[in-house]
Enzyme design. Structure first.
Site, PDB file in Angstrom:
ATOM      1  CB  SER A  36      -0.925  -0.043   1.222  1.00 13.73           C
ATOM      2  OG  SER A  36      -2.000   0.828   1.054  1.00 13.73           O
ATOM      3  CG  HIS A  85      -5.508  -2.537   0.115  1.00 16.50           C
ATOM      4  ND1 HIS A  85      -4.521  -2.535  -0.843  1.00 16.50           N
ATOM      5  CD2 HIS A  85      -5.091  -1.679   1.089  1.00 16.50           C
ATOM      6  CE1 HIS A  85      -3.553  -1.705  -0.462  1.00 16.50           C
ATOM      7  NE2 HIS A  85      -3.868  -1.180   0.695  1.00 16.50           N
ATOM      8  CG  ASP A 100      -6.066  -4.167  -3.464  1.00 15.41           C
ATOM      9  OD1 ASP A 100      -6.871  -3.216  -3.293  1.00 15.41           O
ATOM     10  OD2 ASP A 100      -4.850  -4.069  -3.208  1.00 15.41           O
TER      11      ASP A 100
END
Lengths: 373, 203
Positions: free
Chosen positions: A148, A346, A313
């Site tokens: 991320s 995610h 995701d």
């Protein structure tokens, strides 16, 4: 480098020039290391944390008393084996776990920065990390890894300091924040700023923190970290306490209770102003506007890349990573990529994902051979 | 080391020169790439659809992208490789014609191997048995086969001629993956074929 009660700290002597043009003096970096730096100093891995992460990526977090956020991956005999590697993880610039951020004391005014803290970028965070890595005596990192926002930092390292990185492992990330991602962040920031306690960022010496606003911000963000399928599987329409609707606005559904818990536990460990600054840094991130496009950014890169994405995701979908890979292919870079099948969204990069861990472990093993760690 | 390599892949490896830049499309567990890296100092890349294959490749230190040759070849620039290899995969492609054109766009030449559907035992299965042919390299039933675009050596030659693709060389393999000494009646006697093809140079 001094040690405080719960973390090591490194103070940068010279002021740092930020992307905004402003200078930051006496910048402190809170960090944690695991394992030992070898004699050749070629076994260091820099772990970059995500938006809500911190320097405690392994073992037990001394503040929360819970396992570190990537304890599943980092430690003795784990995928990132601290018997072999020297792992460094630092709290990002703008953070609230010991590194200089909006909740820190401004040395000039002797009071908390609040909104006087300069707006920062991902590359500012990386500039600060590079100072720390150099201070630790490391000329070239074996690897930089992160998911991320940690993946954004990894990409920034691989472009800005490509000669100081052998291997880059960006996970569940992108070369830029999309309109949808910025939109979700803006809702979070608006929730914080709409909380009257926020008081234009001046709450450190007043009635407490803007917990309501920050917790709503976290609740919104948390939905983006999951997938619809995972939410349905875990919670469905299950009721929290009884078999009947309450016919009021209390907590009926388990999903409501879960989100409230996510919000309320987050505010205990996170600073609302830090949330504003760090989300903004992510929104500003865009490698494609640098030096005339994405492919030029990676031109002649000697870094060996391994990307990971997760099928469910939707915050950082596979297509974003494929755009980077396309540029890397046209730059003749060394790049590997795996898309992991999962319904966990995610957040999968933080969770038990055997396929992801197996491929990552394999990749690291292969690179150990190449770089003779 | 060649002992660990499938015989048809070893035949392909002999076609590669030192220090070539190679893309292996559908590289599986990376054995061919690893062999070319070690014996020919080739600069190797791979595409593989299965995660287990990608895993085996990265373990060997190879740079391999998990992807689908049907769609992901578009992402490679022109002439990025000296040779692009597609072994035993063309018959499973959705658009083999598009894939072949992509291979010779990305690479200065392409090496394509496939089971020859003109092989006499294949003909026999259909002619006398009246059933869809099955053998070691075509092991599937008609309903579960990934091989949706099978062709014979002759079909492939016709395709190349019609599409201005130059056949630089072709090698016929017998049932044991052995190189056949002669190309006599090859469409009848070859079990597998390996084609080296390239695009016609514009004048």
């Amino acid at each position: 480098m001094k040690s405080s009660i719960f973390t090591d700290k490194f103070k940068i002597k010279n002021s740092i020039k930020l992307d905004s043009g402003e200078l930051i003096d006496s910048c402190e970096v809170a960090f944690k290391t695991y394992g030992t730096l070898n004699k050749k100093k070629n076994n260091a891995i820099l772990v970059c944390h995500a938006l809500s992460g911190d320097q405690f990526c392994s073992e037990i977090n001394p503040l929360t008393k819970k396992k570190g956020w990537w304890n599943i991956l980092i430690g003795p005999d784990k995928v990132i084996d601290t018997n072999i590697f020297f792992v460094i993880c630092s709290n990002v610039l703008g953070g609230c776990m010991g590194s200089t951020g909006p909740s820190s004391i401004n040395p000039k005014t002797k009071t908390n920065y609040g909104l006087k803290f300069p707006v920062i970028t991902i590359s500012d965070m990386v500039k600060v990390q590079e100072k720390l890595v150099s201070a630790l005596g490391i000329k070239k990192l074996f690897a930089v890894i992160g998911g991320s926002m940690g993946g954004m930092q990894t990409l920034e390292w691989a472009t800005r300091f490509s000669n100081k990185v052998n291997v880059a492992i960006p996970i569940a990330t992108s070369y830029r924040h999309s309109a949808q991602n910025i939109a979700f962040h803006e809702i979070g920031r608006q929730a914080i700023m709409a909380d009257p306690v926020w008081n234009n960022g001046n709450y450190y010496k007043t009635r407490g923190e803007p917990k309501r606003g920050l917790s709503v911000a976290r609740m919104i963000a948390h939905i983006t970290y999951l997938s619809e399928h995972a939410l349905q599987r875990k919670f469905g329409r299950n009721l929290q306490n009884s078999n009947f609707f309450s016919f009021n606005f209390g907590t009926d559904f388990q999903i409501e209770s879960y989100l409230k818990h996510q919000g309320s536990s987050f505010v205990e460990r996170f600073d609302a102003n830090s949330y504003l600054y760090i989300t903004k840094a992510m929104d500003y991130f865009d490698l494609s506007i640098k030096k005339g496009g994405l492919s030029k950014v990676f031109k002649n890169s000697s870094v060996n890349f391994c990307f990971f994405t997760f099928t469910s995701d939707w915050l950082f979908p596979t297509s974003e990573t494929k755009t980077i890979i396309k540029s890397l292919n046209s730059s003749n870079a060394m790049v590997s990529f795996a898309e992991v099948k999962t319904d966990k969204g995610h957040d999968a990069f933080l969770l038990e994902e055997p396929e992801f861990h197996a491929t990552l472990k394999g990749f690291i093993q292969g690179q150990i051979g190449i770089h003779r760690v | 080391m060649s002992k660990n390599l499938r015989t048809d892949l070893f035949v392909i490896s002999k076609l590669i020169n030192d220090k070539e830049k190679i893309l292996d499309v559908g590289c599986g567990d990376g054995n061919l790439l690893n062999f070319l890296f070690k014996t020919k100092k080739a600069d190797c890349r791979g595409i593989e659809i299965s995660q287990s294959g990608v895993n085996e490749c990265v373990k060997k230190g190879l740079s391999v992208i998990q992807g689908d040759a049907n769609y992901d070849l578009d992402d490679y620039p022109n002439n990025a490789f000296s040779t692009v290899i597609l072994s035993q995969t063309i018959q499973a492609m959705i658009f083999p014609d598009v894939v072949i054109k992509n291979l010779i766009r990305i690479g200065r030449r392409a090496i394509i191997s496939f089971p020859n559907f003109g092989y006499w035992k294949v003909r026999k299965d259909l002619f006398f048995g009246g059933k869809m042919p099955k053998n070691d390299i075509l092991p599937y039933e008609w309903f579960d086969t990934p091989n949706i675009h099978l062709c014979s050596l002759k079909d492939f030659e016709i395709f190349c001629n019609r599409n201005n693709i130059i056949i630089e060389k072709f090698i016929c393999l017998g049932e044991k993956g052995n190189e056949m000494m002669t190309n006599y009646f090859s469409n009848f006697f070859a079990y597998q074929v390996i084609f080296c093809v390239s695009k016609k140079k514009k004048n």
